[in-house]
Design a protein around this motif. Structure first.
Motif, PDB file in Angstrom:
ATOM      1  N   ASN A 422      28.189  25.967 -19.968  1.00 59.98           N
ATOM      2  CA  ASN A 422      29.449  26.695 -19.893  1.00 59.98           C
ATOM      3  C   ASN A 422      29.816  27.204 -21.275  1.00 59.98           C
ATOM      4  O   ASN A 422      29.299  26.705 -22.282  1.00 59.98           O
ATOM      5  N   PRO A 423      30.707  28.185 -21.368  1.00 65.51           N
ATOM      6  CA  PRO A 423      31.086  28.762 -22.657  1.00 65.51           C
ATOM      7  C   PRO A 423      32.360  28.168 -23.257  1.00 65.51           C
ATOM      8  O   PRO A 423      32.937  28.744 -24.175  1.00 65.51           O
ATOM      9  N   SER A 424      32.800  27.014 -22.735  1.00 69.71           N
ATOM     10  CA  SER A 424      34.099  26.477 -23.135  1.00 69.71           C
ATOM     11  C   SER A 424      33.963  25.137 -23.845  1.00 69.71           C
ATOM     12  O   SER A 424      32.871  24.726 -24.244  1.00 69.71           O
ATOM     13  N   HIS A 425      35.073  24.422 -23.945  1.00 69.71           N
ATOM     14  CA  HIS A 425      35.154  23.166 -24.689  1.00 69.71           C
ATOM     15  C   HIS A 425      34.856  21.943 -23.835  1.00 69.71           C
ATOM     16  O   HIS A 425      34.919  20.817 -24.330  1.00 69.71           O
ATOM     17  N   ILE A 426      34.540  22.108 -22.572  1.00 72.33           N
ATOM     18  CA  ILE A 426      34.287  20.996 -21.660  1.00 72.33           C
ATOM     19  C   ILE A 426      32.807  20.614 -21.725  1.00 72.33           C
ATOM     20  O   ILE A 426      31.931  21.474 -21.721  1.00 72.33           O
ATOM     21  N   VAL A 427      32.533  19.284 -21.752  1.00 72.70           N
ATOM     22  CA  VAL A 427      31.151  18.790 -21.784  1.00 72.70           C
ATOM     23  C   VAL A 427      30.933  17.920 -20.546  1.00 72.70           C
ATOM     24  O   VAL A 427      31.127  16.702 -20.577  1.00 72.70           O
ATOM     25  N   PRO A 428      30.527  18.524 -19.398  1.00 69.72           N
ATOM     26  CA  PRO A 428      30.312  17.759 -18.172  1.00 69.72           C
ATOM     27  C   PRO A 428      28.863  17.280 -18.066  1.00 69.72           C
ATOM     28  O   PRO A 428      27.941  18.080 -17.918  1.00 69.72           O
ATOM     29  N   ILE A 429      28.660  15.975 -18.171  1.00 72.41           N
ATOM     30  CA  ILE A 429      27.321  15.391 -18.045  1.00 72.41           C
ATOM     31  C   ILE A 429      27.041  15.120 -16.573  1.00 72.41           C
ATOM     32  O   ILE A 429      27.746  14.347 -15.924  1.00 72.41           O
ATOM     33  N   PHE A 457      34.406  12.454  -6.171  1.00 68.40           N
ATOM     34  CA  PHE A 457      35.124  13.111  -5.081  1.00 68.40           C
ATOM     35  C   PHE A 457      36.521  12.511  -4.968  1.00 68.40           C
ATOM     36  O   PHE A 457      36.686  11.304  -5.139  1.00 68.40           O
ATOM     37  N   PRO A 458      37.587  13.294  -4.693  1.00 67.89           N
ATOM     38  CA  PRO A 458      37.568  14.718  -4.337  1.00 67.89           C
ATOM     39  C   PRO A 458      37.747  15.669  -5.520  1.00 67.89           C
ATOM     40  O   PRO A 458      37.885  16.869  -5.318  1.00 67.89           O
ATOM     41  N   THR A 459      37.764  15.137  -6.748  1.00 66.50           N
ATOM     42  CA  THR A 459      37.903  16.012  -7.906  1.00 66.50           C
ATOM     43  C   THR A 459      36.719  16.958  -8.012  1.00 66.50           C
ATOM     44  O   THR A 459      36.868  18.124  -8.385  1.00 66.50           O
ATOM     45  N   VAL A 460      35.515  16.454  -7.706  1.00 66.58           N
ATOM     46  CA  VAL A 460      34.315  17.290  -7.663  1.00 66.58           C
ATOM     47  C   VAL A 460      33.597  17.011  -6.348  1.00 66.58           C
ATOM     48  O   VAL A 460      33.790  15.948  -5.748  1.00 66.58           O
ATOM     49  N   PRO A 461      32.768  17.942  -5.867  1.00 69.35           N
ATOM     50  CA  PRO A 461      32.060  17.710  -4.606  1.00 69.35           C
ATOM     51  C   PRO A 461      31.116  16.516  -4.688  1.00 69.35           C
ATOM     52  O   PRO A 461      30.584  16.199  -5.758  1.00 69.35           O
ATOM     53  N   ARG A 462      30.929  15.853  -3.562  1.00 68.55           N
ATOM     54  CA  ARG A 462      29.956  14.758  -3.519  1.00 68.55           C
ATOM     55  C   ARG A 462      28.571  15.264  -3.915  1.00 68.55           C
ATOM     56  O   ARG A 462      28.169  16.359  -3.562  1.00 68.55           O
ATOM     57  N   GLY A 463      27.867  14.434  -4.648  1.00 71.50           N
ATOM     58  CA  GLY A 463      26.535  14.804  -5.114  1.00 71.50           C
ATOM     59  C   GLY A 463      26.546  15.509  -6.443  1.00 71.50           C
ATOM     60  O   GLY A 463      25.479  15.804  -7.000  1.00 71.50           O
ATOM     61  N   THR A 464      27.742  15.803  -6.982  1.00 66.75           N
ATOM     62  CA  THR A 464      27.843  16.448  -8.298  1.00 66.75           C
ATOM     63  C   THR A 464      28.662  15.587  -9.268  1.00 66.75           C
ATOM     64  O   THR A 464      29.224  16.093 -10.238  1.00 66.75           O
ATOM     65  N   GLU A 465      28.748  14.287  -8.996  1.00 63.85           N
ATOM     66  CA  GLU A 465      29.529  13.388  -9.840  1.00 63.85           C
ATOM     67  C   GLU A 465      29.063  13.481 -11.291  1.00 63.85           C
ATOM     68  O   GLU A 465      27.883  13.715 -11.557  1.00 63.85           O
ATOM     69  N   ARG A 466      30.003  13.269 -12.211  1.00 61.75           N
ATOM     70  CA  ARG A 466      29.685  13.509 -13.614  1.00 61.75           C
ATOM     71  C   ARG A 466      30.540  12.663 -14.545  1.00 61.75           C
ATOM     72  O   ARG A 466      31.535  12.051 -14.141  1.00 61.75           O
ATOM     73  N   LEU A 467      30.149  12.653 -15.800  1.00 65.31           N
ATOM     74  CA  LEU A 467      30.978  12.143 -16.886  1.00 65.31           C
ATOM     75  C   LEU A 467      31.520  13.366 -17.618  1.00 65.31           C
ATOM     76  O   LEU A 467      30.775  14.298 -17.901  1.00 65.31           O
ATOM     77  N   ARG A 468      32.799  13.351 -17.927  1.00 68.14           N
ATOM     78  CA  ARG A 468      33.428  14.527 -18.543  1.00 68.14           C
ATOM     79  C   ARG A 468      33.892  14.181 -19.957  1.00 68.14           C
ATOM     80  O   ARG A 468      34.819  13.397 -20.142  1.00 68.14           O
ATOM     81  N   ILE A 469      33.242  14.785 -20.926  1.00 66.63           N
ATOM     82  CA  ILE A 469      33.532  14.527 -22.331  1.00 66.63           C
ATOM     83  C   ILE A 469      34.309  15.706 -22.906  1.00 66.63           C
ATOM     84  O   ILE A 469      33.998  16.863 -22.622  1.00 66.63           O
TER      85      ILE A 469
END
Length: 555
Positions: A422-429, A457-469
């Protein structure tokens, strides 16, 4: 047995996903015995029997079957002998969250004002480094903001005294709304208790007041916008995320005279993706729409003065003109309604709407979400206004945050850890599994004293779970290197999927997808090289004209 199979298929959250043939294959006596003990089938079977005493309420704690999020708790409602099993409903719903690993655990995190980005847990000696706060610029710890708030608190007290309708308002509300209008170069602004409330209030009122309104909503929009659209009762068209071709095809189905709103965000906080605001404005003008832009995760962070991505698109023009508007219609001018927050980059709490005078006065006069909500405390509004003034004339925080973010992304990629491009300040692992994401978060906390919340889930779809830095100006290279080493250890310990693993699977969340071309960062090298001396002098301690609309426009 055939009747029991049909009834099971209809009512049971487990058996309704099984075929009738599979149910019939189960031994009948065994099925009956199990069904009597089931919290769902038990009451249903009881209601079919002849008895004198009333049936016992269901015991939801034994229910472990997965039920879809949209399913209702299936209880027999026809009996006059027992009330609805309210407790069973609540408990069974929580069981569902535990079973699919989307149950939320909240960590006890007490962020320390004088030791940013450190926090302590339940006891003060147990300290951790916070890597996932939305206090993007650490303005909640800024000494100028704290000093202004402390003085306002001592002089004016802790609360506002009620809604503006009852308690009136005060100079802090007027000043804050004037600062917000000036920041976004709009005629007016209105402050709400949160941006969730602001989004809900604006979108719902638009639908209630505009007959035949159609709202075009990006599929990744925040829950507050989704709820606002639901409350609006307007017709909605959900277009694919950042897909302008899909948006235009949907717009083209309606006459230009039909009232239409395009609702979207600038930075999508869980993926870091960024919308093409100028092109969306082009479509809005072509098809007769108004634009509703949520800049919650962009205000303070983008543009020469922190007004968000809409300002960033005309960076040079706004940098040169300062607090004044450039001599042409900018992207900022083309957006009709902007919502934002005071609770992230501006370090306090609250939300707001910035728009032309007529829209803001209309919202002030008709929106229940504004009229019937207690105003923000004077100290909070004073602190938020100070944060806006500070960031308007201070580039370094935004630049450092971008530099630290790029460093973290590059180092994670170097060790093969998948980060959503992504082109922003979010680092989603990307992890892709709820249980593993939770385990990764726990290991970072308990072994490495690093706090990064798992997102599921429900913040993100199931199967796309992540750590957000989310790096900040205070997450310097030394802290970043400690983070990278910790993430490497977590990936080895838990055997989490690397970039190469996702490539072998065909990719996930744009990581490892063949032919995918990532966008370049919003901040250019030139923009990152500017100093305070490169800003227009009129941004330093400007005198902001007070807004009449804050108090009510005189006839």
């Amino acid at each position: 047995m055939e009747a029991l199979a049909r009834q099971s298929h209809k009512l049971c959250p487990y058996f309704k996903h099984s075929s009738a043939q599979a149910i019939r294959a189960i031994d009948g006596s065994s099925l009956s015995a199990q069904a009597v003990r089931c919290p769902v089938m038990g009451p249903a079977l009881e209601s079919k029997r002849s008895y004198v005493s009333s049936s016992k309420p269901a015991k939801a704690q034994v229910a472990t079957a997965e039920v879809e999020e949209t399913d209702f708790y299936p209880v027999e409602h026809a009996s006059n002998e027992a009330s609805f099993d309210y407790q069973g409903l609540f408990e069974s719903e929580v069981v569902k969250k535990r079973d699919d690993n989307s149950y939320r655990f909240f960590n006890n995190i007490n962020r320390l004002a004088k030791q940013f980005p450190m926090a302590h847990r339940a006891v003060e000696e147990d300290k951790v480094t916070v890597w996932c706060s939305n206090d993007y610029l650490a303005m909640s710890k800024n000494e100028q903001v704290i000093d202004v708030m402390a003085k306002a608190l001592q002089k004016y007290g802790a609360g506002a005294g009620g809604t503006r309708n009852i308690a009136g308002h005060n100079k802090h509300a007027i000043n804050l709304e004037s600062e917000l209008a000036a920041l976004h170069k709009k005629e007016a602004a209105l402050v709400f208790s949160s941006c969730y409330v602001a989004n809900d209030a604006v979108l719902s009122l638009l639908g209630q007041k505009m007959k035949d309104l159609v709202i075009f909503s990006d599929e990744m929009n925040h829950a507050s916008m989704i709820v606002g659209i639901q409350h609006s009762k307007a017709k909605k068209e959900i277009f694919k995320h950042n897909d302008l071709q899909d948006l235009e095809e949907r717009l083209a189905k309606y006459p230009k005279s039909t009232p239409k709103v395009i609702a979207f965000e600038s930075v999508y906080s869980m993926s870091g993706s960024v919308s093409d605001i100028p092109k969306i404005c082009d479509l809005a003008e072509k098809y007769g729409c108004i634009t509703f832009l949520d800049e919650v995760h962009a205000v303070g962070l983008y543009g020469p003065h922190g007004a968000g991505v809409a300002e960033h698109y005309d960076f040079e023009a706004h940098r040169a003109s300062g607090i004044r508007s450039p001599d042409f219609k900018t992207t900022l001018d083309r957006v009709d309604i902007i919502t934002g927050t005071l609770g992230k980059s501006f370090g306090t709490v609250g939300g707001y709407v910035a728009a032309n005078r007529a829209i803001v006065d209309w919202l002030r006069s008709y929106s229940p979400g504004f009229i019937f909500t207690t105003s923000l405390p004077p100290a909070v509004m004073a602190g938020a206004a100070e944060a806006i003034r500070y960031q308007r004339s201070y580039l370094k925080d935004r630049q450092l945050q971008q530099i630290h973010t790029t460093y973290v992304k590059d180092q994670l990629e170097a060790i093969g850890v998948p980060v959503m491009p992504n082109p922003s300040h979010i680092v989603p692992i990307v992890v892709g599994d709820a249980a593993k994401a939770k385990a990764a978060s726990d290991l970072l906390m308990n072994k490495h004293k690093i706090y990064v919340q798992a997102i599921n889930f429900p913040t993100v779809p199931r199967g796309t779970e992540r750590l957000r830095i989310t790096p900040t100006p205070g997450h310097h290279q030394e802290l970043s290197d400690i983070l990278i080493e910790a993430v490497e250890d977590v990936y080895k310990t838990l055997d989490l999927p690397r970039i190469s693993d996702l490539e072998a699977r065909g990719g996930l969340c744009n990581v490892g997808v063949e032919g995918y071309v990532p966008e370049t960062n919003l901040w250019t090298e030139q923009q990152l090289s500017y100093t305070q001396e490169d800003l227009n002098k009129n941004v330093f301690n400007p005198i902001i004209e007070q807004l009449e609309v804050s108090s009510g426009v005189k006839a």
